[in-house]
Design an enzyme around this catalytic site. Structure first.
Site, PDB file in Angstrom:
ATOM      1  N   HIS A  73      -2.262   0.327  99.759  1.00 28.41           N
ATOM      2  CA  HIS A  73      -1.823   0.695  98.418  1.00 28.41           C
ATOM      3  C   HIS A  73      -1.591   2.197  98.338  1.00 28.41           C
ATOM      4  O   HIS A  73      -1.942   2.942  99.260  1.00 28.41           O
ATOM      5  CB  HIS A  73      -2.815   0.219  97.359  1.00 28.41           C
ATOM      6  CG  HIS A  73      -4.168   0.831  97.423  1.00 28.41           C
ATOM      7  ND1 HIS A  73      -5.062   0.590  98.447  1.00 28.41           N
ATOM      8  CD2 HIS A  73      -4.811   1.690  96.572  1.00 28.41           C
ATOM      9  CE1 HIS A  73      -6.184   1.239  98.227  1.00 28.41           C
ATOM     10  NE2 HIS A  73      -6.057   1.933  97.102  1.00 28.41           N
ATOM     11  N   HIS A  75      -2.664   4.763  96.428  1.00 26.87           N
ATOM     12  CA  HIS A  75      -3.598   5.809  96.028  1.00 26.87           C
ATOM     13  C   HIS A  75      -3.731   6.846  97.141  1.00 26.87           C
ATOM     14  O   HIS A  75      -3.714   6.519  98.331  1.00 26.87           O
ATOM     15  CB  HIS A  75      -4.957   5.210  95.678  1.00 26.87           C
ATOM     16  CG  HIS A  75      -4.972   4.484  94.374  1.00 26.87           C
ATOM     17  ND1 HIS A  75      -6.011   3.668  93.975  1.00 26.87           N
ATOM     18  CD2 HIS A  75      -4.058   4.437  93.355  1.00 26.87           C
ATOM     19  CE1 HIS A  75      -5.738   3.157  92.774  1.00 26.87           C
ATOM     20  NE2 HIS A  75      -4.557   3.609  92.387  1.00 26.87           N
ATOM     21  N   ASP A  77      -6.027   8.524  98.554  1.00 26.65           N
ATOM     22  CA  ASP A  77      -7.045   8.451  99.601  1.00 26.65           C
ATOM     23  C   ASP A  77      -6.762   7.345 100.613  1.00 26.65           C
ATOM     24  O   ASP A  77      -7.534   7.164 101.570  1.00 26.65           O
ATOM     25  CB  ASP A  77      -8.450   8.287  98.993  1.00 26.65           C
ATOM     26  CG  ASP A  77      -8.600   7.038  98.137  1.00 26.65           C
ATOM     27  OD1 ASP A  77      -7.639   6.656  97.451  1.00 26.65           O
ATOM     28  OD2 ASP A  77      -9.702   6.447  98.144  1.00 26.65           O
ATOM     29  N   HIS A  78      -5.651   6.641 100.438  1.00 24.78           N
ATOM     30  CA  HIS A  78      -5.207   5.646 101.417  1.00 24.78           C
ATOM     31  C   HIS A  78      -3.826   5.996 101.979  1.00 24.78           C
ATOM     32  O   HIS A  78      -3.571   5.815 103.166  1.00 24.78           O
ATOM     33  CB  HIS A  78      -5.180   4.254 100.776  1.00 24.78           C
ATOM     34  CG  HIS A  78      -6.540   3.768 100.388  1.00 24.78           C
ATOM     35  ND1 HIS A  78      -7.275   2.888 101.149  1.00 24.78           N
ATOM     36  CD2 HIS A  78      -7.320   4.079  99.316  1.00 24.78           C
ATOM     37  CE1 HIS A  78      -8.446   2.666 100.565  1.00 24.78           C
ATOM     38  NE2 HIS A  78      -8.493   3.381  99.451  1.00 24.78           N
ATOM     39  N   HIS A 133      -5.477  -3.884  91.655  1.00 24.85           N
ATOM     40  CA  HIS A 133      -5.959  -2.509  91.786  1.00 24.85           C
ATOM     41  C   HIS A 133      -4.793  -1.524  91.657  1.00 24.85           C
ATOM     42  O   HIS A 133      -4.926  -0.481  91.020  1.00 24.85           O
ATOM     43  CB  HIS A 133      -6.662  -2.344  93.130  1.00 24.85           C
ATOM     44  CG  HIS A 133      -7.333  -1.029  93.325  1.00 24.85           C
ATOM     45  ND1 HIS A 133      -8.484  -0.672  92.661  1.00 24.85           N
ATOM     46  CD2 HIS A 133      -7.005   0.028  94.110  1.00 24.85           C
ATOM     47  CE1 HIS A 133      -8.839   0.551  93.031  1.00 24.85           C
ATOM     48  NE2 HIS A 133      -7.960   1.004  93.909  1.00 24.85           N
ATOM     49  N   ASP A 151      -8.535  -1.882  98.763  1.00 22.97           N
ATOM     50  CA  ASP A 151      -9.415  -1.767  97.609  1.00 22.97           C
ATOM     51  C   ASP A 151      -9.371  -3.022  96.733  1.00 22.97           C
ATOM     52  O   ASP A 151      -9.603  -2.950  95.522  1.00 22.97           O
ATOM     53  CB  ASP A 151      -9.047  -0.539  96.778  1.00 22.97           C
ATOM     54  CG  ASP A 151      -9.524   0.758  97.404  1.00 22.97           C
ATOM     55  OD1 ASP A 151     -10.052   0.710  98.537  1.00 22.97           O
ATOM     56  OD2 ASP A 151      -9.352   1.822  96.781  1.00 22.97           O
ATOM     57  N   HIS A 189     -13.571   0.947 101.771  1.00 21.24           N
ATOM     58  CA  HIS A 189     -14.633   1.918 101.480  1.00 21.24           C
ATOM     59  C   HIS A 189     -15.989   1.369 101.886  1.00 21.24           C
ATOM     60  O   HIS A 189     -16.211   0.145 101.882  1.00 21.24           O
ATOM     61  CB  HIS A 189     -14.684   2.237  99.981  1.00 21.24           C
ATOM     62  CG  HIS A 189     -13.508   2.993  99.460  1.00 21.24           C
ATOM     63  ND1 HIS A 189     -13.462   4.361  99.425  1.00 21.24           N
ATOM     64  CD2 HIS A 189     -12.324   2.558  98.955  1.00 21.24           C
ATOM     65  CE1 HIS A 189     -12.302   4.754  98.903  1.00 21.24           C
ATOM     66  NE2 HIS A 189     -11.596   3.676  98.609  1.00 21.24           N
TER      67      HIS A 189
END
Length: 281
Positions: A73, A75, A77-78, A133, A151, A189
């Protein structure tokens, strides 16, 4: 519960099964990136490679060449390392996959439910479209043996619904839980200990969840130099993840009178959020 312990204490590190090897790579405070290495060609896909230096070193350490990026996805941090990794590859990365409509940086192939492709010669990938998400979140089912859930599904937990709906998360979990029980589950995570603590609150009489919480605390996080808690399996999530157990009587009792499965998913999510705001009490 001896069998539970044996299934859960595999050492963190490269995991070989059939046509590919999975190498977990920690990033940031609690993120997981992964290399999926086709054993026949040593070509590799990088999953959510936010830390370019770390994923590049992992590829070098395993004599692998990254040719593909799999993004669960958008975001940061990915997906935040995609463009830097593409540039540093000097043309070796020619495919960047992301979900339809998710706006993944550098994406060359937007994919949706049932799409398939390969890594190297023999490692087969199937896409599960799991929006909630983010609007275009996807999971990747690899070689009939591994699923990378980003996530959406965590060990004993689920991602925030954000702009999605409880119905979407219910449908996403149904897809993931429809995979064979032996499937290795690689999450986005390291949230396992906290998730297990809520699972014990949700199902206080579930002995297997209590044992899993003790195990998760002992394993710790590979980000802190400990063992970590990945991979899980689909079978373990069915036993110890309250979001995967919305049809079990103990979770139904937690939710209160409610016949609608998606509403129970919403109530478990609300229950965890409320529990978290109370400081895990």
């Amino acid at each position: 519960h001896k069998s539970l312990q044996l299934r859960q204490t595999r050492p963190i590190g490269p995991t070989s099964m059939s046509n590919c090897t999975v190498v977990p790579v920690p990033a940031l405070q609690d993120n997981y990136m992964y290399l999926i290495i086709d054993r026949a060609t040593k070509e590799a896909a990088a999953v959510d490679p936010v830390d370019v230096d770390a994923i590049t070193k992992a590829a070098s350490d395993n004599s692998a060449t990254i040719t593909t990026i799999l993004t669960t996805h958008s975001h940061w941090d990915h997906a935040g390392g995609n463009l830097k990794l593409i540039k540093s590859s000097k043309g070796k990365i020619d495919r960047v996959y992301g979900g339809v409509g998710d706006g993944v940086p550098g994406c060359t192939h937007e994919v949706t439910d049932g799409d398939g492709f390969s890594i190297g010669e023999k490692t087969e990938v199937k896409v599960l479209f799991t929006p909630c998400h983010t609007p275009g979140h996807v999971c990747y089912y690899i070689d009939n043996a591994h699923v990378f859930t980003g996530d959406t599904l965590f060990v004993s937990g689920a991602g925030n619904f954000n702009t999605g709906t409880a119905r979407q998360m219910t449908e996403a979990f149904d897809k993931i839980l429809g995979l064979p029980d032996s499937t290795n589950v690689w999450v986005g995570h390291e949230y396992t200990a906290k998730n297990c603590a809520f699972a014990c609150f949700c199902e206080p009489n579930n002995k297997e969840i209590q044992e899993r919480l003790r195990w998760a605390k002992k394993q710790g996080s590979i980000h802190a130099g400990q063992k970590g808690t990945i991979p899980s399996t689909i079978g373990m999530e069915k036993s110890c993840n309250p979001f995967a157990r919305i049809d079990q009587m103990s979770v139904m009792e937690f939710c209160g009178p409610c016949d609608d499965r998606s509403e129970r998913m919403r109530l478990v999510r609300k229950g965890k959020d409320d529990w978290g705001r109370r400081g895990g009490k």
